[in-house]
Design a protein around this motif. Structure first.
Motif, short mmCIF file in Angstrom:
data_model
loop_
_atom_site.label_atom_id
_atom_site.label_comp_id
_atom_site.label_asym_id
_atom_site.label_seq_id
_atom_site.Cartn_x
_atom_site.Cartn_y
_atom_site.Cartn_z
N LEU A 149 0.83 -1.20 0.00
CA LEU A 149 0.00 0.00 0.00
C LEU A 149 0.87 1.25 0.00
O LEU A 149 1.89 1.31 0.68
CB LEU A 149 -0.92 0.02 1.23
CG LEU A 149 -2.01 -1.05 1.27
CD1 LEU A 149 -2.76 -0.98 2.59
CD2 LEU A 149 -2.97 -0.90 0.12
N PRO A 150 0.46 2.28 -0.76
CA PRO A 150 1.25 3.52 -0.76
C PRO A 150 1.03 4.28 0.55
O PRO A 150 0.01 4.13 1.21
CB PRO A 150 0.67 4.31 -1.94
CG PRO A 150 -0.72 3.79 -2.11
CD PRO A 150 -0.67 2.36 -1.68
N SER A 151 2.01 5.12 0.87
CA SER A 151 1.86 5.95 2.06
C SER A 151 0.85 7.06 1.76
O SER A 151 0.47 7.28 0.61
CB SER A 151 3.22 6.56 2.45
OG SER A 151 3.62 7.48 1.44
N GLU A 152 0.45 7.77 2.78
CA GLU A 152 -0.51 8.87 2.61
C GLU A 152 0.07 9.95 1.69
O GLU A 152 -0.62 10.49 0.83
CB GLU A 152 -0.87 9.46 3.99
CG GLU A 152 -2.00 10.44 3.97
CD GLU A 152 -3.36 9.80 3.70
OE1 GLU A 152 -4.23 10.50 3.16
OE2 GLU A 152 -3.53 8.62 4.01
N GLU A 153 1.35 10.21 1.84
CA GLU A 153 2.02 11.22 1.00
C GLU A 153 2.04 10.80 -0.47
O GLU A 153 1.73 11.59 -1.36
CB GLU A 153 3.45 11.45 1.51
CG GLU A 153 4.22 12.50 0.76
CD GLU A 153 5.64 12.65 1.28
OE1 GLU A 153 6.51 13.02 0.48
OE2 GLU A 153 5.86 12.38 2.48
N GLU A 154 2.38 9.52 -0.72
CA GLU A 154 2.39 9.03 -2.10
C GLU A 154 0.99 9.06 -2.71
O GLU A 154 0.82 9.41 -3.88
CB GLU A 154 2.93 7.60 -2.13
CG GLU A 154 4.40 7.48 -1.79
CD GLU A 154 4.84 6.04 -1.63
OE1 GLU A 154 6.01 5.76 -1.94
OE2 GLU A 154 4.03 5.20 -1.19
N PHE A 155 -0.01 8.73 -1.93
CA PHE A 155 -1.39 8.75 -2.42
C PHE A 155 -1.80 10.18 -2.80
O PHE A 155 -2.37 10.40 -3.88
CB PHE A 155 -2.33 8.19 -1.35
CG PHE A 155 -3.77 8.22 -1.74
CD1 PHE A 155 -4.28 7.29 -2.63
CD2 PHE A 155 -4.62 9.17 -1.21
CE1 PHE A 155 -5.62 7.31 -2.99
CE2 PHE A 155 -5.96 9.22 -1.57
CZ PHE A 155 -6.46 8.28 -2.46
N ASN A 156 -1.54 11.14 -1.93
CA ASN A 156 -1.89 12.54 -2.22
C ASN A 156 -1.15 13.06 -3.45
O ASN A 156 -1.71 13.79 -4.26
CB ASN A 156 -1.61 13.43 -1.01
CG ASN A 156 -2.60 13.18 0.11
OD1 ASN A 156 -3.72 12.74 -0.12
ND2 ASN A 156 -2.18 13.43 1.34
N LYS A 157 0.11 12.67 -3.60
CA LYS A 157 0.90 13.09 -4.76
C LYS A 157 0.28 12.53 -6.04
O LYS A 157 0.12 13.25 -7.05
CB LYS A 157 2.34 12.60 -4.59
CG LYS A 157 3.31 13.13 -5.60
CD LYS A 157 4.72 12.62 -5.23
CE LYS A 157 5.75 13.12 -6.20
NZ LYS A 157 7.09 12.63 -5.87
#
Length: 144
Positions: free
Chosen positions: A102-110
């Motif tokens: 799963l991607p991190s929250e930062e990667e998801f927002n990016k």
């Protein structure tokens, strides 16, 4: 008619009760030995040794049956332990795989930012094309 059924049901129960009690009494046979009794289950063939203690008859499984039961319990405990270990391994490996993929929250927002910019640009291109080639003024083709 209903009154007869209500009266006959309790009578039926009373008639059947002694038969089941007699069946249990006939299931076990007691034989006197030098130091107590031997009880045999006539249905399964299981034997127990019994002794009188404080006015009560206390029965224990015969030694050969006890070892069979103990062996079966040991085998089943080994199976339970193996299954518990297997479940723990599966749970741990599945959890770690999911967490690592799963991607991190930062990667998801990016990524969502990239998608939003892409769609805004795409919609801008569509609007520009619509301005250059306006649809025909007359009725459109019959689409039915």
């Amino acid at each position: 008619m209903r009154g007869r059924i209500l009266i006959s049901l309790p009578l039926f129960g009373l008639l059947c009760a002694p038969a089941s009690a007699e069946g249990d009494a006939e299931r076990y046979r007691l034989e006197k030995t030098g130091d107590g009794y031997v009880r045999m289950d006539t249905v399964t063939g299981a034997m127990s040794t019994c002794r009188e203690q404080s006015g009560q008859l206390v029965c224990r499984m015969a030694a050969d049956e006890r070892s069979v039961v103990q062996d079966e319990m040991d085998r089943m405990q080994g199976q339970v332990k193996a299954l518990e270990e297997r479940v723990a391994k599966l749970e741990n490996s599945l959890t770690s795989r999911l967490e690592s993929s799963l991607p991190s929250e930062e990667e998801f927002n990016k990524t969502m930012g990239y998608m939003e910019r892409f769609f805004r640009s795409f919609m801008g291109i569509v609007r520009d094309i619509e301005k250059e080639d306006p649809p025909p003024a007359g009725p459109g083709p019959d689409r039915t």
